[in-house]
Design an enzyme around this catalytic site. Structure first.
Site, PDB file in Angstrom:
ATOM      1  N   ASP A   1       0.796  -1.213  -0.041  1.00 24.93           N
ATOM      2  CA  ASP A   1      -0.011   0.053   0.010  1.00 24.93           C
ATOM      3  C   ASP A   1       0.855   1.252   0.126  1.00 24.93           C
ATOM      4  OD1 ASP A   1      -2.363   1.443  -0.117  1.00 24.93           O
ATOM      5  OD2 ASP A   1      -2.851   1.225   2.214  1.00 24.93           O
TER       6      ASP A   1
ATOM      7  N   HIS B   1       2.954   3.035  -8.753  1.00 20.78           N
ATOM      8  CA  HIS B   1       2.912   1.739  -9.153  1.00 20.78           C
ATOM      9  C   HIS B   1       4.065   1.146  -9.995  1.00 20.78           C
ATOM     10  CE1 HIS B   1      -1.199   1.882  -7.692  1.00 20.78           C
ATOM     11  NE2 HIS B   1      -1.571   2.495  -8.857  1.00 20.78           N
TER      12      HIS B   1
ATOM     13  N   LEU C   1      11.252 -20.702  -4.148  1.00 20.44           N
ATOM     14  CA  LEU C   1      10.285 -19.770  -3.635  1.00 20.44           C
ATOM     15  C   LEU C   1       8.958 -19.868  -4.585  1.00 20.44           C
ATOM     16  CD1 LEU C   1       9.196 -17.146  -1.806  1.00 20.44           C
ATOM     17  CD2 LEU C   1      10.310 -15.795  -3.512  1.00 20.44           C
TER      18      LEU C   1
HETATM   19  C1  FPP Z   1      -1.648  -0.098  -3.436  1.00 16.56           C
HETATM   20  O1  FPP Z   1      -1.504   1.415  -3.463  1.00 16.56           O
HETATM   21  C2  FPP Z   1      -1.147  -0.604  -4.440  1.00 16.56           C
HETATM   22  C3  FPP Z   1      -1.821  -1.231  -5.591  1.00 16.56           C
HETATM   23  C4  FPP Z   1      -3.218  -1.064  -5.533  1.00 16.56           C
HETATM   24  C5  FPP Z   1      -1.243  -2.025  -6.476  1.00 16.56           C
HETATM   25  C6  FPP Z   1       0.112  -2.505  -6.270  1.00 16.56           C
HETATM   26  C7  FPP Z   1       0.581  -2.872  -7.725  1.00 16.56           C
HETATM   27  C8  FPP Z   1       1.903  -3.045  -7.849  1.00 16.56           C
HETATM   28  C9  FPP Z   1       2.938  -2.684  -6.799  1.00 16.56           C
HETATM   29  C10 FPP Z   1       2.365  -3.263  -9.418  1.00 16.56           C
HETATM   30  C11 FPP Z   1       3.211  -4.440  -9.497  1.00 16.56           C
HETATM   31  C12 FPP Z   1       2.875  -5.855  -9.301  1.00 16.56           C
HETATM   32  C13 FPP Z   1       3.561  -6.757  -9.594  1.00 16.56           C
HETATM   33  C14 FPP Z   1       3.005  -8.288  -9.079  1.00 16.56           C
HETATM   34  C15 FPP Z   1       4.250  -6.691 -10.931  1.00 16.56           C
HETATM   35  P1  FPP Z   1      -2.381   2.546  -3.713  1.00 16.56           P
HETATM   36  O2  FPP Z   1      -2.482   2.851  -4.962  1.00 16.56           O
HETATM   37  O3  FPP Z   1      -3.858   2.129  -2.930  1.00 16.56           O
HETATM   38  O4  FPP Z   1      -1.964   3.622  -2.792  1.00 16.56           O
HETATM   39  P2  FPP Z   1      -2.600   4.801  -1.868  1.00 16.56           P
HETATM   40  O5  FPP Z   1      -3.297   4.202  -0.954  1.00 16.56           O
HETATM   41  O6  FPP Z   1      -1.303   5.601  -1.744  1.00 16.56           O
HETATM   42  O7  FPP Z   1      -3.534   5.589  -3.021  1.00 16.56           O
END
Ligand code: FPP
Length: 239
Positions: free
Chosen positions: A19, A36, A130
């Protein structure tokens, strides 16, 4: 926080709610998709670290059932990142003996992603280092309802006696069938929520919340979280 000790128990299964990508980007005046993108680098770091210290399963919450509500441009950016990751990193997964698995409603993903996932899952199926489990279009309540529906249909056909249902049998109908439950659940960015992630499976997991935004989450942050885990006394309801 207690220091990581390689001699102490290493969690078999670590699950992470990644997050804070959006806030990381906002703090830098960048679009959310840049958060991201930076978060994908943290995924690589976490994979390397887990492989190196002998973690067996790493489950990452990459896209929730609820994330479909985000603007189309952000959903597309996330799906693009996933496709890019699979294309670029499959050789690294092979080199490091990592097996890929997925949980979630994969049939809701764009075809390009489904095919990419299928290819990498098949290619890495015999790797026995893993296991990387990516949760995509995943929601724990949906998973539990799906398992219940399958079991009810079986009962209706007379293939299972409701009296025989126990927690072990039920587990076999979840997307995570055959995987150990997470020992350690980490959530980054300082939010104290579970957000529909592995509700059944985390019944006895140790939870570590770190204030670090996911794109800043490095090897040392992961080792610190494991150090905290190693300092806990797990009792599983006993004394
Ligand atoms: C939450 O942060 C994150 C996500 C919804 C996406 C996580 C995805 C990645 C890290 C991309 C890569 C993944 C792989 C497996 C290649 P948020 O956007 O909710 O953050 P915020 O709460 O600060 O808005």
């Amino acid at each position: 926080m207690a220091a990581f000790d390689p001699e102490k128990e290493i969690p078999h299964h670590i699950a992470i709610i990644m997050d804070g990508n959006g806030r990381w980007a906002k703090d830098r005046g960048k679009p959310r998709r840049e958060g991201h993108r930076a978060g994908a680098v943290s995924v690589e770091t976490a994979l390397e670290t887990c492989g190196e210290i002998g973690v067996q399963y790493l489950t990452l919450y990459a896209f929730s059932s609820e994330n479909w509500k985000r603007p189309k441009s952000e959903v597309n950016a996330l799906m693009g990142l996933l496709a890019h990751f699979l294309k670029e990193k499959t050789p690294t997964l092979m080199k490091n003996n990592i097996r890929l698995q997925v949980i979630g409603q994969i049939d809701r993903l764009p075809e390009k992603n489904r095919l990419g996932l299928q290819k990498t899952i098949e290619k890495t199926a015999d790797n026995d280092g893993l296991t990387l489990v990516v949760a995509l279009s995943y929601g724990s309540r949906e998973e539990i309802v799906g398992a219940t529906r399958t079991l009810m249909e079986k009962a209706k056909r007379g293939e299972i006696d409701p009296a025989d249902l126990d927690t072990e049998t039920f587990s076999r109908y979840l997307d995570t069938a055959g995987m150990p439950d997470p020992d350690l659940l980490i959530r980054t960015s300082g939010e104290y929520r579970i957000s529909n992630f592995l509700l059944w499976q985390i019944s006895y997991s140790e939870i570590v919340i770190t204030r670090t935004f996911w794109p800043d989450f490095r090897r040392q942050h992961l080792l610190d979280a494991i150090g905290e885990y190693q300092s806990r006394q797990r009792r599983f309801g006993g004394i």
